[in-house]
Design an enzyme around this catalytic site. Structure first.
Site, PDB file in Angstrom:
ATOM      1  N   ASP A 136      -8.036  -3.149  -9.871  1.00 31.74           N
ATOM      2  CA  ASP A 136      -7.455  -3.448  -8.567  1.00 31.74           C
ATOM      3  C   ASP A 136      -6.229  -2.576  -8.321  1.00 31.74           C
ATOM      4  OD1 ASP A 136      -9.317  -5.497  -8.175  1.00 31.74           O
ATOM      5  OD2 ASP A 136      -8.016  -7.005  -9.105  1.00 31.74           O
ATOM      6  N   ARG A 137      -5.879  -2.404  -7.056  1.00 32.84           N
ATOM      7  CA  ARG A 137      -4.725  -1.584  -6.701  1.00 32.84           C
ATOM      8  C   ARG A 137      -3.469  -2.018  -7.477  1.00 32.84           C
ATOM      9  NH1 ARG A 137      -2.783   0.561  -1.464  1.00 32.84           N
ATOM     10  NH2 ARG A 137      -4.493  -0.504  -0.406  1.00 32.84           N
TER      11      ARG A 137
END
Length: 304
Positions: A136-137
């Site tokens: 995920d970011r």
């Protein structure tokens, strides 16, 4: 080994005086540990007749010109978001910081794949970065990118046989009651892309996570997670299922955000090389802020 007549500021130059595999030759003739010499090779710091060579078993011939970088790390890849940990002709291993996507999504231009593609172009490599797994970011840590389609397909088709140890560390909200254990259930996305779990088969994917508490205090727990399966948002959902969500998780959390980030870091990645079958083992330090938050004297982070 004889010194070559020319000398640059960045490389020591040599002329090879016998036939030998590259790594053996370097170990025999250079000062420095095996790990340092291997790091120089992996960091694209060795040139033979002007071309970068990363294969340990490349056979040197008498008369070849060998250039050895004075710094073991590659200095052509610079990013505040990504650190290049390992590179060979088939793949790269990177450490991703928080705040950057693994690959492009929508109109966002900041992503690891683009940074790697730009680097490959800058270093005249006929390669493209191929995504084989994602973080995920706002999750930091270790990732593999393939440099060609064939390597990508080997990794994707045989991921669970190739990757034999993949561990994360997370700062969780609250004092974990259990020291270790396993959580297993079915994970499925709803129409709003929210992943929810079910103790019985709900048509989703079966997910298994092993956990072990490393440190804790009355307010937070530092926990290692080992993935048996790799489902979307698996650790974040399973941590919430345990009643101790990941700190800073705006989607599955409880508002506890002591470090002003998603406190999840992929810190161990071990796999068999998809082409050479060599064991590749990488580990990054547990973020210092995670450890501090799980100590008894933690005071929190001031917003400034």
């Amino acid at each position: 080994m004889n010194h070559y007549s020319s000398r640059s500021n960045d490389f020591d130059q040599y002329v090879v005086n016998k036939q030998a595999p590259l790594l053996d030759y370097l170990l025999e003739t250079l000062k420095g540990s095996r790990s340092k010499i291997k790091a120089t090779l992996q960091g694209r710091g060795i040139k033979v007749n002007g071309k970068v060579v990363t294969q340990f078993d490349f056979v040197l011939q008498p008369g070849m010109k060998l250039a050895v970088s004075k710094s073991k790390r590659n200095d052509k890849f610079k990013s505040r978001y990504v650190k290049l940990i390992y590179e060979d002709q088939y793949l790269v291993v990177i450490e991703k910081n928080v705040g950057i996507l693994s690959m492009a999504a929508g109109h966002s231009s900041l992503n690891v794949k683009k940074l790697l593609d730009d680097y490959f172009a800058k270093t005249h490599q006929k390669s493209r970065a191929h995504v084989v797994h994602r973080l995920d970011r706002d999750t930091s840590g270790l990732m593999i990118y393939a440099k060609d389609m064939n390597t990508e397909q080997i990794l994707e088709k045989n991921w669970h046989d190739i990757v034999y140890d993949r561990r994360y560390v997370a700062l969780l909200s609250g004092n974990m009651e259990e020291q270790q254990g396993t959580i297993a259930n079915w994970l499925k996305d709803n129409k709003a892309y929210f992943t929810y779990s079910s103790p019985v088969d709900n048509g989703g994917k079966y997910a298994v996570t092993h956990f072990c508490v490393l440190e804790k205090n009355n307010t937070h727990s530092l926990v290692e997670f080992k993935l048996e399966t790799g489902r979307k948002n698996q650790i974040r959902v399973h941590a919430a299922d345990l009643g101790h969500p990941v700190c800073g998780d705006t989607k599955y959390g409880n508002g506890d955000d002591p470090l002003h980030r998603l406190c999840l870091h992929a810190y161990v990645l071990c796999f068999y090389h998809p082409v050479t079958r060599e064991r590749m083992e990488f580990e990054t330090p547990i973020p210092h802020s995670f450890r501090e938050a799980a100590k008894n004297n933690f005071q929190g982070v001031n917003r400034s």
